[in-house]
Write a protein that holds these residues in place. Sequence first.
Motif, PDB file in Angstrom:
ATOM      1  N   GLY A   1       9.024 -39.012  -3.011  1.00  0.00           N
ATOM      2  CA  GLY A   1      10.387 -38.583  -2.740  1.00  0.00           C
ATOM      3  C   GLY A   1      11.308 -39.739  -2.406  1.00  0.00           C
ATOM      4  O   GLY A   1      12.489 -39.532  -2.131  1.00  0.00           O
ATOM      5  N   GLY A   2      10.772 -40.958  -2.377  1.00  0.00           N
ATOM      6  CA  GLY A   2      11.570 -42.133  -2.039  1.00  0.00           C
ATOM      7  C   GLY A   2      12.028 -42.131  -0.591  1.00  0.00           C
ATOM      8  O   GLY A   2      13.056 -42.705  -0.237  1.00  0.00           O
ATOM      9  N   HIS A   3      11.267 -41.475   0.306  1.00  0.00           N
ATOM     10  CA  HIS A   3      11.664 -41.392   1.716  1.00  0.00           C
ATOM     11  C   HIS A   3      11.284 -42.664   2.452  1.00  0.00           C
ATOM     12  O   HIS A   3      10.240 -43.246   2.199  1.00  0.00           O
ATOM     13  CB  HIS A   3      11.003 -40.184   2.379  1.00  0.00           C
ATOM     14  N   SER A   4      12.147 -43.071   3.383  1.00  0.00           N
ATOM     15  CA  SER A   4      11.913 -44.352   4.043  1.00  0.00           C
ATOM     16  C   SER A   4      10.784 -44.264   5.070  1.00  0.00           C
ATOM     17  O   SER A   4      10.226 -45.264   5.469  1.00  0.00           O
ATOM     18  CB  SER A   4      13.191 -44.810   4.725  1.00  0.00           C
ATOM     19  N   GLN A   5      10.473 -43.048   5.518  1.00  0.00           N
ATOM     20  CA  GLN A   5       9.437 -42.924   6.556  1.00  0.00           C
ATOM     21  C   GLN A   5       8.510 -41.758   6.244  1.00  0.00           C
ATOM     22  O   GLN A   5       8.958 -40.754   5.678  1.00  0.00           O
ATOM     23  CB  GLN A   5      10.117 -42.593   7.896  1.00  0.00           C
ATOM     24  N   VAL A   6       7.268 -41.892   6.659  1.00  0.00           N
ATOM     25  CA  VAL A   6       6.387 -40.721   6.633  1.00  0.00           C
ATOM     26  C   VAL A   6       6.652 -39.956   7.927  1.00  0.00           C
ATOM     27  O   VAL A   6       6.545 -40.524   9.021  1.00  0.00           O
ATOM     28  CB  VAL A   6       4.899 -41.130   6.543  1.00  0.00           C
ATOM     29  N   LEU A   7       7.056 -38.695   7.805  1.00  0.00           N
ATOM     30  CA  LEU A   7       7.462 -37.904   8.970  1.00  0.00           C
ATOM     31  C   LEU A   7       6.475 -36.754   9.186  1.00  0.00           C
ATOM     32  O   LEU A   7       5.662 -36.456   8.304  1.00  0.00           O
ATOM     33  CB  LEU A   7       8.865 -37.347   8.734  1.00  0.00           C
ATOM     34  N   PRO A   8       6.546 -36.114  10.353  1.00  0.00           N
ATOM     35  CA  PRO A   8       5.656 -34.976  10.585  1.00  0.00           C
ATOM     36  C   PRO A   8       5.689 -33.965   9.443  1.00  0.00           C
ATOM     37  O   PRO A   8       4.660 -33.382   9.094  1.00  0.00           O
ATOM     38  CB  PRO A   8       6.207 -34.362  11.873  1.00  0.00           C
ATOM     39  N   VAL A   9       6.891 -33.775   8.872  1.00  0.00           N
ATOM     40  CA  VAL A   9       6.987 -32.772   7.810  1.00  0.00           C
ATOM     41  C   VAL A   9       6.118 -33.150   6.601  1.00  0.00           C
ATOM     42  O   VAL A   9       5.530 -32.287   5.950  1.00  0.00           O
ATOM     43  CB  VAL A   9       8.477 -32.532   7.442  1.00  0.00           C
ATOM     44  N   HIS A  10       5.981 -34.462   6.337  1.00  0.00           N
ATOM     45  CA  HIS A  10       5.093 -34.885   5.240  1.00  0.00           C
ATOM     46  C   HIS A  10       3.630 -34.607   5.588  1.00  0.00           C
ATOM     47  O   HIS A  10       2.868 -34.078   4.778  1.00  0.00           O
ATOM     48  CB  HIS A  10       5.246 -36.388   4.954  1.00  0.00           C
ATOM     49  N   LEU A  11       3.261 -35.003   6.796  1.00  0.00           N
ATOM     50  CA  LEU A  11       1.866 -34.782   7.219  1.00  0.00           C
ATOM     51  C   LEU A  11       1.544 -33.291   7.225  1.00  0.00           C
ATOM     52  O   LEU A  11       0.460 -32.862   6.830  1.00  0.00           O
ATOM     53  CB  LEU A  11       1.646 -35.370   8.618  1.00  0.00           C
ATOM     54  N   PHE A  12       2.533 -32.506   7.672  1.00  0.00           N
ATOM     55  CA  PHE A  12       2.371 -31.052   7.699  1.00  0.00           C
ATOM     56  C   PHE A  12       2.110 -30.520   6.289  1.00  0.00           C
ATOM     57  O   PHE A  12       1.133 -29.817   6.042  1.00  0.00           O
ATOM     58  CB  PHE A  12       3.646 -30.439   8.287  1.00  0.00           C
ATOM     59  N   ALA A  13       3.002 -30.907   5.376  1.00  0.00           N
ATOM     60  CA  ALA A  13       2.867 -30.414   4.002  1.00  0.00           C
ATOM     61  C   ALA A  13       1.553 -30.889   3.387  1.00  0.00           C
ATOM     62  O   ALA A  13       0.885 -30.140   2.667  1.00  0.00           O
ATOM     63  CB  ALA A  13       4.045 -30.877   3.163  1.00  0.00           C
ATOM     64  N   ALA A  14       1.174 -32.143   3.712  1.00  0.00           N
ATOM     65  CA  ALA A  14      -0.057 -32.687   3.144  1.00  0.00           C
ATOM     66  C   ALA A  14      -1.286 -31.967   3.676  1.00  0.00           C
ATOM     67  O   ALA A  14      -2.265 -31.752   2.964  1.00  0.00           O
ATOM     68  CB  ALA A  14      -0.151 -34.178   3.446  1.00  0.00           C
TER      69      ALA A  14
END
Lengths: 120, 883
Positions: free
Chosen positions: B165-178
């Motif tokens: 997604g070209g996001h500058s940071q890995v955020l809780p929402v990414h870890l959650f979705a993963a």
Amino acid sequence: MEKILASIQYFFVDLVTDLVRWPFWWYSKGLILVTGWIFHSISNYSRSLALWVWIKNIFVPMFGARDIQSRLISFFVRLVQIIARSFMLLIFSILMIIALAAYMIFPVFCVYGLINQLIL
Amino acid sequence: MDDQNGKSIPQGTPGVSVGARFWFFENKISGGSLNAREAKLLGQRLILIASLLVTVFLLALAIFGLVIDYQENPSYLFQIDTYFTASPYMLAMWFGLLSISFIFFRAFEGRTKKKFMPKVKPKATLNVSYLPSLDIVEKHGNIGDLLSTDAWETVKAAYELADKGGHSQVLPVHLFAASLSSTQVRTLFMRLGIGFDDIKDALRRNMNTIEKGSTDFGTKARTIISFAFLRALKNDRQAVSSIEIFAECYAQDEFLQELLYSIEIEKEEVENTIEWIIINDRLQERYHQFRRAAGFKSTGAMNKAYTSVETPFLDRVSEDLTLAAVRGRLPMLVGRDREVEELLRSIEGGRQSVVLVGAPGVGKKAIIYGIAERMAAERVPEILQDKRLVKISVPHIVSADAGSGAEERMLYALQEVGRSGNIVLIIENIDQMIGGMAGGVDLSPILASELEKGYTFVIATTTPQGYTSAVERSVLAQQFTKIQVEEPSRNEAIHILESKIGAIENINKVIFSYPALAKIVDLSERYMHENYLPEKAILLAQEVGNLVMNRGQEWAKITEDDVAELISQKTNIPMTDVSAEEGAKLLNLESKMHERIIGQEEAVKAVSSALRRARVELRSEKRPIANFLFLGPTGVGKTELAKTTAEVYFGNEESMLRFDMSEYQDKSSINRLIGMQGEGGLLTEAVRKNPFSLLLLDELEKADPDILNLFLQVMDDGRLTDGAGRTIDFTNVILIATSNAGTQYIQDEVEKGISLEVIKEHLLEEELRTIYRPEFLNRFDGVMVFKPLTQENVEAIAHLMMQKVAKRLEAKGITFTANDQAIRELAEKGYDPKFGARPLRRVIQENVDNAVAEFLLQGKVSRRDTLVLEPGGAIRVEKAAEL
């Protein structure tokens, strides 16, 4: 594709380092691991023999029979039991120590066989 | 630095200090490092596969060579020289053997490298902290070493998601979705009854707002990993897995909480479902540990020291629980640490017997099984080691020989216990053997005197009533330490149920969702007051499982509605979500009730509103569903409205408990209503047996004032204590009291044309003051004044009554009709302002029923004929055409 190439690269690099580390590991950490296993199985075996319970109770009459005769019989039966169980434990321990020795000798023995083949 | 919500993010390296060591997530996470990690794992797997193949090939070659070379002279195979003679096959053999040891090295090197979760001291306070610089800690550990394989998958997938997604940071929402693709979290979603599709769009919209840039696995993501590690530590887990990462993403991120909240998932539900998954893991882990440990326990009656004695008599009247535990037949204990510790401590402390006091079904037996299990694994104080836990059956001892000689048998059994020396006795419901409860024999003195000798001790159970009425007053009281076993809280009960669900699911081939589980606990708590948690919830879960299985579909999912349906079946109270059809019906309740009730619009409206409130759960759960006082002259429809209410709410008008209060006019009649010791009360027993009923109190003004006080408590608290000390639940009754008080006043005022509202006000403030206390009147949700019936009302009632006559005749195959004029004449005859519709019934009886009966007896009317009631009261027979 890149990943597969990298994997192959790791395969060779690791194989070489592993071959070097293997003998060192065998006689250090590996030895500790195997020794641990052997001691563990000896202690488990002695636990299931309950040898210590027999020794502790050597003067306690068996089956709750508390007259002098029974106590006497009981003492000797327990003595026999203790001797028999000690013997079993001893045999088992010896077998285990042989296994440990086999672990230590095994690579040397194989290398000897190999060298023997190559020289002949 | 601020995050999306404008909250400041702590600076530094997040981690957890355990003892002197600082644990943090050390691994660099980037596209390259993740790929390298994967490639390395793959490479190592290749090494293992290659060396296995090489070894197999070399050894096969060696065996092949040996067979070829020595098939003529197999005796050479037993000579050591054979293996040292020069031959390519032997070269292969030595090489092959050597590579076996290489495989051994490859396979077990992991064991010596494996990192374990650090040990935490009990009561140590742990928290995630941020270190500005790692130089200030001497020892540190890498949380990355403790992540399970699926946790690593989650980290990797989260990074890739952010990167894509070209996001500058890995955020809780990414870890959650993963984490959603891991098995554990998938199970969690399945249990919660939700799917990825429910949150997909909202997740995507949220991700679109994330700042763009080159992706960094920064402080926020590392904080989540640290929290996940902390959670795993606190739960005594063996590794940090994806469920912990999921749990902490949810716990730390407000958006994710909102997200699940929007699809009706509350925080508590998520936590309890996570607990469910961990409980299942732990049960498996514990089972394996237990099997290993139980292998050392002797399984016979004999202890390891052979000091015990055979106990032939005791064996006939008892059950060996330790043996059952060793064989794995007892259920595992969940929770109850306090009770078990207390029990072991008092046994260890003074070799004292204990009695577990708790209501039936709260888990006294489970605690004893837990002790048996611990004894089987020898995880108990020395005093319990190498002992048997034997449950003695008092009924067996008492019932043999028609009860005679029970004392001798008890003594004999106890002496066997004494002689054997390795038995701890369990006596369930010890109150039964005290004071002649056991078929007229009191066994407690024998037990007390034997316990006094100190050769053994007993673990007993009893109920609180049993304890106060029997144990406390008996000679045994001094011998026993009391341990209170409380009913578990809602969440504890859910956790216990979660540990039992697996077995129920397997037997019935169904899947429980979490909402169904919570509903089971909530509804059993609300509607099954006679029983206790967790037993009632477990029994209910079994029933629901069975109900759903019988529908024929394998592995069907059990939802809240299935649970509600079962409870509805049991109680006759509608409980499932209100359907559109039912909603319409509820909104038109008034017109439905008016099919039976003529006039009395205000009363019908008030009752209908109360029923609607109850159906959509807007009522207080600590009081009866509704309390009504119906005031008015006799024969105007008070009882009829009560009956109609019972039919509408409880399904039939028989769900009505009717008490004529004129029978309870003196103080002594209180005992008849609530009972005394050893004798049930009429009211309390009736409500105990039918807790879902309409309670009709006729002519309340005639009851003794003290009885009114009883009902004051019922209306206020929804419960009443009966003469035997039991609390009877009244929260599921509709209480309706009728009263003729003020009748004359009502009749006079209505005649004057005064409005009902004014009449009611005056009644409450003046007329009723002399009969009921103001606080009593205030307890009613509604006081309804029933108007005297008008001529028109009576006519309408006459219509209803004629319909009933027609219905009765229809069963005999006879049609009955009456024209309006004829009915009006009947109504005029039957109208009496003083007695309402009551005389009408008599008039119909005399003029219609009697005549019809005569026709029937004279054989003037037969099937298919029509009877017509004509003006003037004559009845004409219309013969049907001959066939």
